[in-house]
Design an enzyme around this catalytic site. Structure first.
Site, PDB file in Angstrom:
ATOM      1  N   TYR A 175      66.941 103.617  82.927  1.00 29.99           N
ATOM      2  CA  TYR A 175      65.957 103.430  81.849  1.00 29.99           C
ATOM      3  C   TYR A 175      65.921 101.994  81.325  1.00 29.99           C
ATOM      4  CZ  TYR A 175      66.283 108.578  81.552  1.00 29.99           C
ATOM      5  OH  TYR A 175      66.307 109.919  81.828  1.00 29.99           O
ATOM      6  N   HIS A 215      72.381 110.891  88.570  1.00 28.53           N
ATOM      7  CA  HIS A 215      70.982 111.041  88.170  1.00 28.53           C
ATOM      8  C   HIS A 215      70.158 111.804  89.208  1.00 28.53           C
ATOM      9  CE1 HIS A 215      67.768 108.905  85.488  1.00 28.53           C
ATOM     10  NE2 HIS A 215      67.455 110.148  85.733  1.00 28.53           N
ATOM     11  N   LYS A 245      73.436 108.082  82.816  1.00 31.64           N
ATOM     12  CA  LYS A 245      73.314 108.596  84.185  1.00 31.64           C
ATOM     13  C   LYS A 245      73.405 107.461  85.189  1.00 31.64           C
ATOM     14  CE  LYS A 245      69.817 111.651  82.238  1.00 31.64           C
ATOM     15  NZ  LYS A 245      69.296 110.702  81.245  1.00 31.64           N
ATOM     16  N   ASP A 281      70.437 110.779  74.887  1.00 31.44           N
ATOM     17  CA  ASP A 281      70.430 110.848  76.340  1.00 31.44           C
ATOM     18  C   ASP A 281      69.720 109.618  76.903  1.00 31.44           C
ATOM     19  OD1 ASP A 281      70.548 112.997  78.835  1.00 31.44           O
ATOM     20  OD2 ASP A 281      68.804 111.666  78.961  1.00 31.44           O
TER      21      ASP A 281
END
Length: 280
Positions: free
Chosen positions: A56, A114, A81, A51
């Protein structure tokens, strides 16, 4: 059970007819330079579900780890996401293309909005782009993250595909019983982010410690097992090899009804993360 026994991880059925491994490996807050090695270790242990997210900043390294693993792409369930600045029909489609390039893959198994960003009011339009991306085969499953019942109501009223999952903050201190029931009624799988409440107080709780001692397990393993028995999909993150292994070793014991109730009783109704109606 050996550390490489991937068959020990249950699959959770999705409303599309597909399925998702109930335990995955999360890479939130893992620095790019540490990501490839951490994901490689996770694959070695037996994880087959990763994930990540555009936010990120480590999609490239996840993709590199997948390629270096020697595993067939079909063996891995890969989630990313949508970034908060990419809401809108065309922007969402373009953002997915960028992720596919970074991840060095032709498709992702699950693509999530997200955060809903209701103040911008583009999540319905964004979801329509997700529906099209699914038809094009660039994403296998589509879902949302941090959506409330009100956000889900709007999707149900204005679009055609029910989200496969809703990834939400969920841990014993913020158990989200009402939203989990909503998910059950709508055929949406619950994914829990921050499943151990970022450690700290939860892992030092006396009741959790007593259950862990009785079971010969670590407190984090007890909490992850609680999630599994509730039916939640989880993806704890760590860069420590020993913890990556420990987080995988949660399928060789079962909590009693009494132990589950004890952990349920820790609910404070308090978030540690942002309010979805205000964040982004």
């Amino acid at each position: 059970m050996t550390s490489s026994d991937t068959s020990s991880v249950p699959a959770v059925a999705l409303n599309s007819g597909g399925s998702i491994p109930q335990l995955g490996f999360g890479v939130f807050q893992i620095e790019p330079e540490e990501t490839e090695q951490a994901v490689a270790k996770a694959f070695e242990v037996g994880y087959r579900h990763v994930d990540t997210a555009q936010m990120y900043g480590n999609e490239v390294e996840v993709g590199t780890a997948i390629k270096a693993s020697g595993l067939d792409r079909s063996e891995i369930f890969l989630t990313t996401k949508l970034n908060n600045d990419s809401h809108g029909f065309q922007k969402a489609k373009n953002a997915l293309e960028e992720s596919l390039s970074k991840l060095a893959t032709e498709y992702v198994d699950l693509f999530l909005i997200h955060w809903p960003r209701p103040q911008e009011d583009k999540y319905v339009e964004t979801w329509q782009a997700f529906e099209e991306l699914q038809k094009e085969g660039k994403v296998r499953e589509i879902g949302v993250s941090n959506f409330t019942p009100e956000h889900l109501d709007r999707l149900a009223a204005e679009t055609t595909v029910v989200p496969a999952v809703n990834q939400i903050e969920l841990h014993p201190f913020f158990a989200q019983h009402g939203l989990r029931r909503e998910h059950g009624d709508r055929g949406i799988v619950t994914e829990a982010w921050s499943p151990i409440a970022q450690g700290g107080d939860l892992l030092e709780d006396q009741a959790v410690a007593e259950i862990a001692e009785a079971r010969g397990k670590k407190p984090a393993q007890v909490i992850l097992r609680w999630h599994v028995q509730l039916g939640n999909v989880i993806f704890p993150k760590s860069v420590t090899p020993e913890r990556i292994e420990q987080n995988f070793e949660i399928f060789d014991f079962e909590l009693s009804d009494e132990e589950m109730s004890t952990i349920d009783g820790l609910d404070r109704g308090e978030r540690i993360g942002p309010d979805p109606d205000r964040f982004g």
